[in-house]
Write an enzyme that holds these catalytic residues in place. Structure first.
Site, PDB file in Angstrom:
ATOM      1  N   LYS A   1      -5.481 -11.988  -5.835  1.00 43.71           N
ATOM      2  CA  LYS A   1      -6.680 -12.363  -5.062  1.00 43.71           C
ATOM      3  C   LYS A   1      -7.882 -11.480  -5.410  1.00 43.71           C
ATOM      4  CE  LYS A   1      -6.055  -9.506  -1.038  1.00 43.71           C
ATOM      5  NZ  LYS A   1      -6.160  -9.207   0.342  1.00 43.71           N
TER       6      LYS A   1
ATOM      7  N   LYS B   1     -11.868  -6.164  -3.029  1.00 44.33           N
ATOM      8  CA  LYS B   1     -12.963  -5.191  -3.039  1.00 44.33           C
ATOM      9  C   LYS B   1     -12.635  -4.010  -3.936  1.00 44.33           C
ATOM     10  CE  LYS B   1     -14.034  -5.831   1.829  1.00 44.33           C
ATOM     11  NZ  LYS B   1     -13.516  -5.299   3.087  1.00 44.33           N
TER      12      LYS B   1
ATOM     13  N   LYS C   1       0.807  -1.224   0.000  1.00 48.93           N
ATOM     14  CA  LYS C   1       0.000   0.000   0.000  1.00 48.93           C
ATOM     15  C   LYS C   1       0.836   1.268   0.000  1.00 48.93           C
ATOM     16  CE  LYS C   1      -4.411  -1.677   1.159  1.00 48.93           C
ATOM     17  NZ  LYS C   1      -5.397  -2.019   2.141  1.00 48.93           N
TER      18      LYS C   1
END
Ligand code: TYM
Length: 327
Positions: free
Chosen positions: A193, A196, A111
């Protein structure tokens, strides 16, 4: 009775990965465990959120907990920021963590990407998660595979503090990961993966998606040119991901699924999988909309916060005494 704790961030619509990796464990465990399920809103603000949308997402996650079958009479459902001890213990654990171990966390590296103006909250994220878990003297944490590193750090911190005071200040928790569904991959790129935040709507199946969208997502899912339904993660990641999803929903093993589709193409397999997924998700979606507009949601959250606070206060008192803070 052993205690279970888990949480989900209210950062967008929950998807199949959240459900198959974590949420379905919540329901199973509440039969013979004391379960505490949290909507971790403090975690979600480590990255900027639209305040109006965030508030709606908080209710959405709580309603989804109930829609999948978490029973507010058996389990505690609450919002993290409504129990102030999470932030308090998080600070104490931050002081017990090393900058080296926090900077080695994969999520932080992904991130922040080395950017010095990344929010410090991303760096401290794991100590807040450790606080969530340790605050409730948790034995078991049902999560997907992507949370393994966070659970390991939580265990390290608990052991470190216990050793420092030569006393059992914290219970050392165990992660609980499922065999099928612990890592659901993205439908358009099966080497990353399901997430969202992915931009392509068809890369994921939302728990609130309608039947048509579920079907389209599965029919479009990336496979390969072999037309052979065979589980082989390395060479056939797309088909293997679909087999795992099928298996998680139906309880059939990968080899049973392989033999069901021997000699058949991907079309038949995908059509059946779409049917299985639609039939499993539809009741969740319908129940979600009923709960979302009823007052049972706020009632469950009010009672949940009260029950959670009662446990958290006792732990905090013990921890503060150990560290010598307050009086
Ligand atoms: P979050 O909100 O990203 O995801 C919620 C849960 O869903 C699982 N999950 C998946 N499982 C399988 N395949 C996937 N593609 C997939 N994507 C997500 C996650 O592993 C998780 O169990 N840090 C946590 C939230 C948290 C927490 C906690 C969890 C905060 N405090 C304390 C447990 C205990 C997170 O970001 O989950």
């Amino acid at each position: 009775m052993k205690r279970v704790f888990s949480g989900v961030q209210p950062t967008g619509d929950l998807h199949l990965g959240n459900y198959l990796g974590a949420l379905r464990q919540f329901v199973e465990l509440q039969e013979d465990h004391e379960c505490v399920y949290c909507v971790v809103d403090l975690h979600s603000i480590t990255l900027p959120q639209d305040p109006k949308e965030l508030r709606q997402h908080i209710y959405d996650v709580a309603a989804l907990y109930m829609a999948i079958g978490v029973d507010a009479k058996k389990s505690t459902i609450f919002i993290q920021s409504e129990v102030k001890e999470h932030a308090e213990l998080s600070w104490i654990l931050t002081c017990s963590s090393y900058t080296g171990e926090l900077s080695r966390m994969t999520q932080f590296k992904d991130k922040s990407k080395g950017n010095e103006s990344s929010p410090a909250g991303i760096f401290c994220y794991p100590t807040l998660m450790a606080a969530d878990i340790l605050l409730y003297d948790t034995d078991v944490v049902p999560v997907g595979n992507d949370q393994r590193q966070h659970i390991e750090l939580t265990r390290d911190l608990a052991i470190r503090v216990n050793n420092r005071f030569d006393k059992k200040v914290f219970v050392v928790p165990e992660g609980r990961y499922l065999k099928e569904g612990a890592r659901v991959m993205s439908l358009d790129n099966p080497t990353s993966k399901m997430s969202k935040s992915a931009e392509n709507q068809f890369s994921k199946i939302g728990l609130l998606d309608d039947d048509n969208k579920i079907k389209k997502s599965i029919m479009r899912a990336t496979t390969d040119s072999e037309a052979n339904v065979r589980f082989d993660i390395e060479n056939k990641p797309g088909v293997s991901n679909l087999i795992s999803i099928y298996s998680a929903f139906s309880g059939k093993s990968a080899s049973e699924i392989e033999s069901m589709y021997e000699g058949k193409g991907y079309g038949d397999f995908k059509k059946d999988l779409a049917e299985v997924a639609i039939e499993s998700i539809r009741p969740i979606r319908e129940r979600f909309y009923e709960i979302r507009k009823s007052d049972m949601l706020t009632k469950a959250l009010d009672e949940g916060a009260e029950k959670a606070r009662a446990i958290a206060e006792i732990t905090m008192k013990r921890v503060k005494e150990q560290f010598g803070i307050g009086r």
